[in-house]
Write an enzyme that holds these catalytic residues in place. Sequence first.
Site, PDB file in Angstrom:
ATOM      1  N   GLY A  63       0.828  -1.195   0.000  1.00  0.00           N
ATOM      2  CA  GLY A  63       0.000   0.000   0.000  1.00  0.00           C
ATOM      3  C   GLY A  63       0.862   1.244   0.000  1.00  0.00           C
ATOM      4  O   GLY A  63       2.007   1.231  -0.460  1.00  0.00           O
ATOM      5  N   ILE A  91       2.410   2.891   2.410  1.00  0.00           N
ATOM      6  CA  ILE A  91       3.653   2.810   3.182  1.00  0.00           C
ATOM      7  C   ILE A  91       4.618   1.837   2.532  1.00  0.00           C
ATOM      8  O   ILE A  91       5.825   2.110   2.438  1.00  0.00           O
ATOM      9  CB  ILE A  91       3.353   2.425   4.644  1.00  0.00           C
ATOM     10  CG1 ILE A  91       2.524   3.526   5.313  1.00  0.00           C
ATOM     11  CG2 ILE A  91       4.644   2.187   5.421  1.00  0.00           C
ATOM     12  CD1 ILE A  91       1.978   3.152   6.682  1.00  0.00           C
ATOM     13  N   ILE A  94       6.182  -3.295  11.021  1.00  0.00           N
ATOM     14  CA  ILE A  94       5.600  -1.994  11.371  1.00  0.00           C
ATOM     15  C   ILE A  94       4.116  -1.991  11.027  1.00  0.00           C
ATOM     16  O   ILE A  94       3.510  -0.919  10.903  1.00  0.00           O
ATOM     17  CB  ILE A  94       6.317  -0.824  10.662  1.00  0.00           C
ATOM     18  CG1 ILE A  94       6.324  -1.016   9.143  1.00  0.00           C
ATOM     19  CG2 ILE A  94       7.725  -0.641  11.210  1.00  0.00           C
ATOM     20  CD1 ILE A  94       6.790   0.208   8.372  1.00  0.00           C
ATOM     21  N   ALA A  95       3.533  -3.183  10.873  1.00  0.00           N
ATOM     22  CA  ALA A  95       2.122  -3.289  10.500  1.00  0.00           C
ATOM     23  C   ALA A  95       1.255  -3.186  11.740  1.00  0.00           C
ATOM     24  O   ALA A  95       0.915  -2.089  12.190  1.00  0.00           O
ATOM     25  CB  ALA A  95       1.889  -4.610   9.758  1.00  0.00           C
ATOM     26  N   ARG A  96       0.895  -4.301  12.320  1.00  0.00           N
ATOM     27  CA  ARG A  96       0.126  -4.383  13.543  1.00  0.00           C
ATOM     28  C   ARG A  96       0.571  -5.632  14.287  1.00  0.00           C
ATOM     29  O   ARG A  96       0.957  -6.629  13.680  1.00  0.00           O
ATOM     30  CB  ARG A  96      -1.389  -4.480  13.262  1.00  0.00           C
ATOM     31  CG  ARG A  96      -2.063  -3.151  12.991  1.00  0.00           C
ATOM     32  CD  ARG A  96      -2.162  -2.302  14.251  1.00  0.00           C
ATOM     33  NE  ARG A  96      -2.948  -1.092  14.050  1.00  0.00           N
ATOM     34  CZ  ARG A  96      -2.451   0.073  13.688  1.00  0.00           C
ATOM     35  NH1 ARG A  96      -1.151   0.178  13.434  1.00  0.00           N
ATOM     36  NH2 ARG A  96      -3.228   1.138  13.568  1.00  0.00           N
ATOM     37  N   GLU A 125       0.064  -5.565  22.868  1.00  0.00           N
ATOM     38  CA  GLU A 125       0.805  -4.407  23.358  1.00  0.00           C
ATOM     39  C   GLU A 125      -0.082  -3.525  24.244  1.00  0.00           C
ATOM     40  O   GLU A 125      -1.301  -3.478  24.054  1.00  0.00           O
ATOM     41  CB  GLU A 125       1.365  -3.593  22.186  1.00  0.00           C
ATOM     42  CG  GLU A 125       0.345  -3.033  21.230  1.00  0.00           C
ATOM     43  CD  GLU A 125       0.985  -2.331  20.031  1.00  0.00           C
ATOM     44  OE1 GLU A 125       0.607  -1.165  19.796  1.00  0.00           O
ATOM     45  OE2 GLU A 125       1.845  -2.928  19.346  1.00  0.00           O
ATOM     46  N   HIS A 147       5.851   1.177  19.416  1.00  0.00           N
ATOM     47  CA  HIS A 147       4.804   1.624  18.489  1.00  0.00           C
ATOM     48  C   HIS A 147       4.926   3.131  18.213  1.00  0.00           C
ATOM     49  O   HIS A 147       3.990   3.902  18.439  1.00  0.00           O
ATOM     50  CB  HIS A 147       3.415   1.300  19.053  1.00  0.00           C
ATOM     51  CG  HIS A 147       2.368   1.187  17.988  1.00  0.00           C
ATOM     52  ND1 HIS A 147       1.329   0.297  18.049  1.00  0.00           N
ATOM     53  CD2 HIS A 147       2.196   1.861  16.818  1.00  0.00           C
ATOM     54  CE1 HIS A 147       0.552   0.427  16.984  1.00  0.00           C
ATOM     55  NE2 HIS A 147       1.058   1.371  16.222  1.00  0.00           N
TER      56      HIS A 147
END
Length: 317
Positions: free
Chosen positions: A155, A157, A237-239, A268, A286
């Site tokens: 996408g 990013i 760095i997604a989720r 988290e 995060h």
Amino acid sequence: MRPSILICRRVFPETVARLREHFDVESNDADDVWTRDEMIARLQGKAGVFVTGTQPIDAALLDACPGLRAVCSLAVGYNNIDVAACTAHGVAVSNAPGVLTETTADFGFALLMATARRVTESERFLRRGEWTKWSVDLFAGSDVHGATLGILGMGRIGQAIARRGAHGFAMPVLYHNRSPLPDDVARSLGARHVSRETLLAESDHLVVVVPYSAESHHLVGAAELARMKPTATIVNIARGGVVDDAALAAALRAGRPAAAGLDVFEGEPSVHPELLELPNVVLTPHIASASLPTRRDGRRATPQRAPRRRRRRRARC
């Protein structure tokens, strides 16, 4: 009377001031983490709510807050928001992908480089006072320039990371996405669409940037990690939940892949305890979008809606 809105976590004072030009605002200046019941109580009489990625918005909450007309997220991801339920309740939803793209890509690439070059591992070594002499293999890591960059999820990013790799570090770029990029876009990024299996097997540095959903839960688990090169690195760095953290800890302990850089975690702010013990993991809390200019830029928001469903009412937030 002006509409009332709720800001669920502390934001910058100038943001609150701008909102107060148009709304009656209840802000969370103490930055307390409210329980679900506390949040529902505070939402009574509110037309809008400003959330981060950690406050769940679902059908039961919407039922309990009939006056709510807008849910506005500070984050890019909106897996914490049931968009279909909001659509059914006539509640507008927005997120902020355009605001965060370049800053998050910067950080993703920084995390990649820190992981590949063992930056935090070597800093801890120095701070402990263990550096007594130079040696030829002292914290020797892997090269970034010219190495193969793999991107899982292409996408905004993902494409921004590809640009940094291809044009800044002469990296061949492989990617896997549900839909291939248009040919001209792929050419501009030097990017080649491959199967997920090929991506895992051929990437020297793999960056995970897919949105979180039920389908992407543990998309990268033990079997996927076993396909990677023993010299490779992986950055998430997604989720949290896209990568199986327990499987990753076991794989890193076994030496395949060589290292990981993580900005997001399952459950988290709790972090899997084995990840905390491993030296070959770069861990950050995060903060991929945490630059001051980005966090203060609230001008670009993107509406979200469930497919093929019409919202009955719309409100600005």
